[in-house]
Design a protein around this motif. Structure first.
Motif, mmCIF file in Angstrom:
data_model
loop_
_atom_site.group_PDB
_atom_site.id
_atom_site.type_symbol
_atom_site.label_atom_id
_atom_site.label_comp_id
_atom_site.label_asym_id
_atom_site.label_seq_id
_atom_site.Cartn_x
_atom_site.Cartn_y
_atom_site.Cartn_z
ATOM 1 N N GLY A 166 0.751 -1.122 -0.038
ATOM 2 C CA GLY A 166 -0.131 -0.032 -0.178
ATOM 3 C C GLY A 166 0.779 1.071 0.040
ATOM 4 O O GLY A 166 0.250 2.333 0.257
ATOM 5 N N TRP A 207 -0.499 4.051 -2.876
ATOM 6 C CA TRP A 207 -1.720 4.472 -2.244
ATOM 7 C C TRP A 207 -1.398 5.530 -0.990
ATOM 8 O O TRP A 207 -1.841 6.580 -0.940
ATOM 9 C CB TRP A 207 -2.582 3.538 -2.057
ATOM 10 N N CYS A 243 -1.834 9.816 -0.795
ATOM 11 C CA CYS A 243 -2.766 10.301 0.174
ATOM 12 C C CYS A 243 -1.828 11.473 0.820
ATOM 13 O O CYS A 243 -2.287 12.421 1.312
ATOM 14 C CB CYS A 243 -3.236 9.398 1.041
ATOM 15 N N TYR A 296 -5.256 5.048 -9.163
ATOM 16 C CA TYR A 296 -5.798 5.472 -8.286
ATOM 17 C C TYR A 296 -6.535 6.962 -8.089
ATOM 18 O O TYR A 296 -7.066 7.280 -7.378
ATOM 19 C CB TYR A 296 -5.133 5.412 -6.875
ATOM 20 N N ASP A 316 -10.491 6.649 -7.447
ATOM 21 C CA ASP A 316 -10.752 6.071 -6.032
ATOM 22 C C ASP A 316 -10.274 7.242 -5.080
ATOM 23 O O ASP A 316 -10.763 7.075 -3.796
ATOM 24 C CB ASP A 316 -9.844 4.847 -5.675
ATOM 25 N N LEU A 317 -9.067 7.951 -5.062
ATOM 26 C CA LEU A 317 -8.774 8.889 -4.242
ATOM 27 C C LEU A 317 -9.356 10.190 -4.281
ATOM 28 O O LEU A 317 -9.410 11.019 -3.451
ATOM 29 C CB LEU A 317 -7.358 8.856 -4.087
#
Length: 319
Positions: free
Chosen positions: A49, A52, A56, A80, A83-84
């Protein structure tokens, strides 16, 4: 008995002229946190991860602005984007010469991205044309001696890291990691996870953490007191890492705008004396290696070298 020939007088060897930029005074100044930026490294095995989480963290540091991702992972970060629900631009890389990362950082600085993320930094160590490749190529210059090849590889690696740490904004990198086994008394001993980069690379960053395949993040090094010894399960990068890091950096500090230095370095009214003074100011802020693109040639150059180049030219023109 043979007599020695009479002594011959020779002139003293001429010493190179002192470089006023490189031989400046050693001046102590009051310590401040002014102008410091976040530098975050996240390492882990595949599937932990780190991409990801890195995105973030970068988004949190960018505080709503678009940021840049230098992508060596075949577009993993872009997968991503929905998704983010964050905004970023990517630069795909397929060759990993350390000098190419410097060029990419200079382009990101020129574009004014407040945050740059490198996903991942490991490729610039062991990928195609990375530091290890550069050492292997250089050994032919030294009779096949690979150890001697580090004479070429070490400066490339050091210059790349210096440019990364001097980026005029926040920096987030991911690194692949592996289990480090060593032999002790003839027995293999597990020494934990190690990043696929130069040994000790984590100490270059303000904050360094490792993730496992359960998405568990453990801080292994932090200048920020809030993270020391902290372990987070499935961390929310913007909330759990970016915000407390920014709060700590900004506590009692004022932010600086590196573009002011670039404007001063290229100003038509600049003089040799003003550029030397500017060099000292940038030097005191540890920003000489800040990457940018040369205003005339478009090629990568450090802020310090740009100031020195112009200041030296102006002084020569008036002498």
């Amino acid at each position: 008995m043979n007599q020695l020939p009479p002594p011959t007088r020779v002139g003293r060897p001429q010493t190179a002229p002192t470089n006023e930029y490189d031989d400046g005074p050693f001046t102590f100044r009051p310590a401040t946190k002014d102008g410091f930026t976040a530098t975050v490294a996240i390492q882990g095995p595949s599937g932990s991860g780190k991409t990801w989480t890195g995105l973030c963290v970068a988004s949190g540091l960018a505080e709503g602005q678009r940021f840049a991702v230098i992508d060596t992972e075949r577009g993993a970060a872009a997968l991503y984007v929905n998704d983010l629900d964050i905004a970023f631009d990517t630069l795909p890389m397929h060759r990993y010469d350390p000098r190419d990362l410097q060029k990419a950082l200079a382009a990101a600085a020129q574009a004014g991205y407040p945050v740059v993320m490198v996903d991942s930094l490991s490729h610039f160590w062991k990928g195609t044309d990375g530091t290890l490749d550069q050492v292997d190529k250089a050994k032919s210059k030294y009779g096949g001696n690979k150890f001697a090849g580090w004479k070429d590889g070490t400066p490339l690696q050091n210059d790349m890291i210096e440019a990364l740490m001097s980026y005029p904004g926040h920096v987030v990198v991911t690194m692949r990691s592996y289990t480090d086994w060593v032999l002790e008394n003839g027995q293999p001993v597990n020494k934990g996870m190690r990043a696929e980069q130069r040994r000790g690379i984590e100490f270059e960053f303000g904050v360094a953490a490792e993730m496992d395949k359960s998405n568990r993040l453990r801080f292994i090094k932090s200048r920020c007191p809030a993270f020391r010894g902290l372990v987070l399960d499935q961390p929310v990068g913007a909330r759990d890492i970016a915000k407390p890091y920014l709060d700590w950096l900004r506590d009692g500090a004022k932010e600086t705008d590196p573009s002011i230095w670039v404007d001063a370095a290229t100003a038509p009214e600049a003089t040799a004396d003003s550029l030397l003074a500017l060099y000292r100011e940038v030097e005191a802020s540890s920003a000489l290696a800040a990457p940018l693109l040369h205003p005339d040639t478009g090629k990568p150059i450090s802020l310090g070298d740009l100031i020195k180049e112009r200041g030296t030219a102006l002084k020569a023109a008036t002498s």
